[in-house]
Design an enzyme around this catalytic site. Structure first.
Site: not given
Ligand SMILES: Cc1cc2nc3c(=O)[nH]c(=O)nc-3n(C[C@H](O)[C@H](O)[C@H](O)COP(=O)(O)O)c2cc1C
Length: 211
Positions: A188-190
């Protein structure tokens, strides 16, 4: 325009400010060993970014030839584009893109020339062809054509034989880190980003950055 929408999720690992080594070089060494174990092709290849005195950036790949508590070492031609940049503006950035393991390491710091004895020792251990090549190539200068380059190579090869001294304009740099950032891709691009900042002595300040 060709728009590119390919993307993939990252999820191989994680990185926590509570678990990293307190020392960035030890953390780097452990990630480097993992990159080697994962079978990465040339994990010691890194992008070196420099900037001219006027602030114009440039980047290229060079090989990491050693790392310890003092810093990161690479070798090059001091008269090259990068060499000229570093002589007038010693700040440099090194970037390791270890894509297959979803990791990136960024080192920012000041570059200084290695002592001549260290450059001599490294140069002496290189294969003969690359030692002759260091003489034959006016790195980053325009050359008329391939033949001109090969002629110069042949001239230096016959001048030196097997006993090739280090050219005075060829040698190493030590990049003394002021900050080292470790990036681990997450879903999730975290992503996890942990940055070590030098505080002018021990210990390093360790902070998490927003992805
Ligand atoms: C995988 C790889 C490794 C390289 N290693 C070095 C190196 O260790 N030293 C070097 O001077 N150039 C190396 N080069 C060539 C540089 O990328 C660059 O073309 C050259 O140093 C001239 O750069 P400059 O004109 O920006 O100074 C390497 C290139 C590649 C693709």
């Amino acid at each position: 325009m060709r728009s590119i929408t390919a993307r993939r999720e990252y999820g191989l690992g994680s990185l926590s400010e509570h678990e990293v080594d307190p020392d960035p070089i030890r953390q780097f060494s452990s990630w480097f060993a993992e990159a080697e174990r994962a079978g990465l092709d040339e994990p010691y290849a890194m992008t070196l970014a420099t900037a001219s005195a006027g602030g114009r950036p440039s980047a290229r790949v060079v090989l990491l030839r050693g790392v310890d508590g003092r810093g990161f070492r690479f070798f090059t031609n001091y008269r090259s584009h990068k060499g000229r940049d570093l002589e007038s503006n010693p700040f440099a950035c090194l970037l390791f893109d270890w894509h297959e393991v979803e990791r990136q390491v960024r080192v920012e710091g000041r570059a200084e020339r290695l002592p001549e004895a260290e450059s001599d020792a490294y140069f002496a251990g290189r294969p003969a062809e690359t030692r002759i090549g260091a003489w034959a190539s006016d790195q980053s200068e325009v050359v008329a054509d391939r033949q001109a380059l090969e002629r110069r190579y042949a001239e230096f090869a016959s001048r030196f034989g097997d006993d090739v001294p280090r050219p005075p304009h060829w040698g190493g740099y030590l990049v003394i880190p002021e900050s080292v950032e470790f990036w681990q891709g997450r879903p999730g691009r975290l992503h996890d980003r942990i940055r070590y900042a030098a505080e002018g002595g021990d210990p390093w300040r360790i902070e998490r950055l927003s992805p």
